[in-house]
Write a protein that holds these residues in place. Structure first.
Motif, mmCIF file in Angstrom:
data_model
loop_
_atom_site.group_PDB
_atom_site.id
_atom_site.type_symbol
_atom_site.label_atom_id
_atom_site.label_comp_id
_atom_site.label_asym_id
_atom_site.label_seq_id
_atom_site.Cartn_x
_atom_site.Cartn_y
_atom_site.Cartn_z
ATOM 1 N N ALA A 1 -8.011 -1.377 -7.173
ATOM 2 C CA ALA A 1 -7.346 -0.079 -7.322
ATOM 3 C C ALA A 1 -6.670 0.290 -6.027
ATOM 4 N N PRO A 2 -5.481 0.881 -6.094
ATOM 5 C CA PRO A 2 -4.770 1.278 -4.869
ATOM 6 C C PRO A 2 -5.491 2.435 -4.175
ATOM 7 N N GLU A 3 -5.237 2.575 -2.895
ATOM 8 C CA GLU A 3 -5.783 3.676 -2.123
ATOM 9 C C GLU A 3 -5.132 4.975 -2.615
ATOM 10 N N TRP A 4 -5.923 6.018 -2.729
ATOM 11 C CA TRP A 4 -5.387 7.330 -3.121
ATOM 12 C C TRP A 4 -4.936 8.071 -1.878
ATOM 13 N N LYS A 5 -3.753 8.606 -1.932
ATOM 14 C CA LYS A 5 -3.228 9.417 -0.841
ATOM 15 C C LYS A 5 -2.990 10.822 -1.346
ATOM 16 N N GLU A 6 -3.391 11.784 -0.533
ATOM 17 C CA GLU A 6 -3.194 13.173 -0.964
ATOM 18 C C GLU A 6 -2.001 13.783 -0.302
#
Length: 90
Positions: free
Chosen positions: A85-90
């Motif tokens: 899963a890709p890294e989540w960026k806020e």
């Protein structure tokens, strides 16, 4: 009530179960049955034997193992196709 049959109750409260029902439910002389109230009805049941209960639990455990194996396979396939899963960026 399909195929209902009338029976007379003897002086001692005894009723004979129809032969077709004894055969259908594998009830023989000397077997125990459970008698209980259900609302305004009297229900007569053949109790589940320990063997029947154990077999039901075995089948259920086998099915749970099959589902766990299927889920693991699907999870591996999804990981192979999608990768991490890709890294989540806020």
């Amino acid at each position: 009530m399909a195929d209902a049959e009338k029976r007379k109750v003897g002086d001692r409260g005894q009723v004979t179960l129809p032969k077709r029902l004894r055969d259908a439910f594998d009830i023989h002389g000397g077997d125990e049955v459970t008698i209980r109230e259900e609302g305004d009805r009297i229900v007569i049941e053949k109790p589940t034997s320990r063997e029947e209960l154990a077999e039901g639990y075995r089948r259920r455990a086998d099915r749970h193992r099959e589902l766990a194996d299927e889920t693991a396979t699907l999870s591996r396939e999804a990981n192979d196709q999608l990768g991490d899963a890709p890294e989540w960026k806020e």
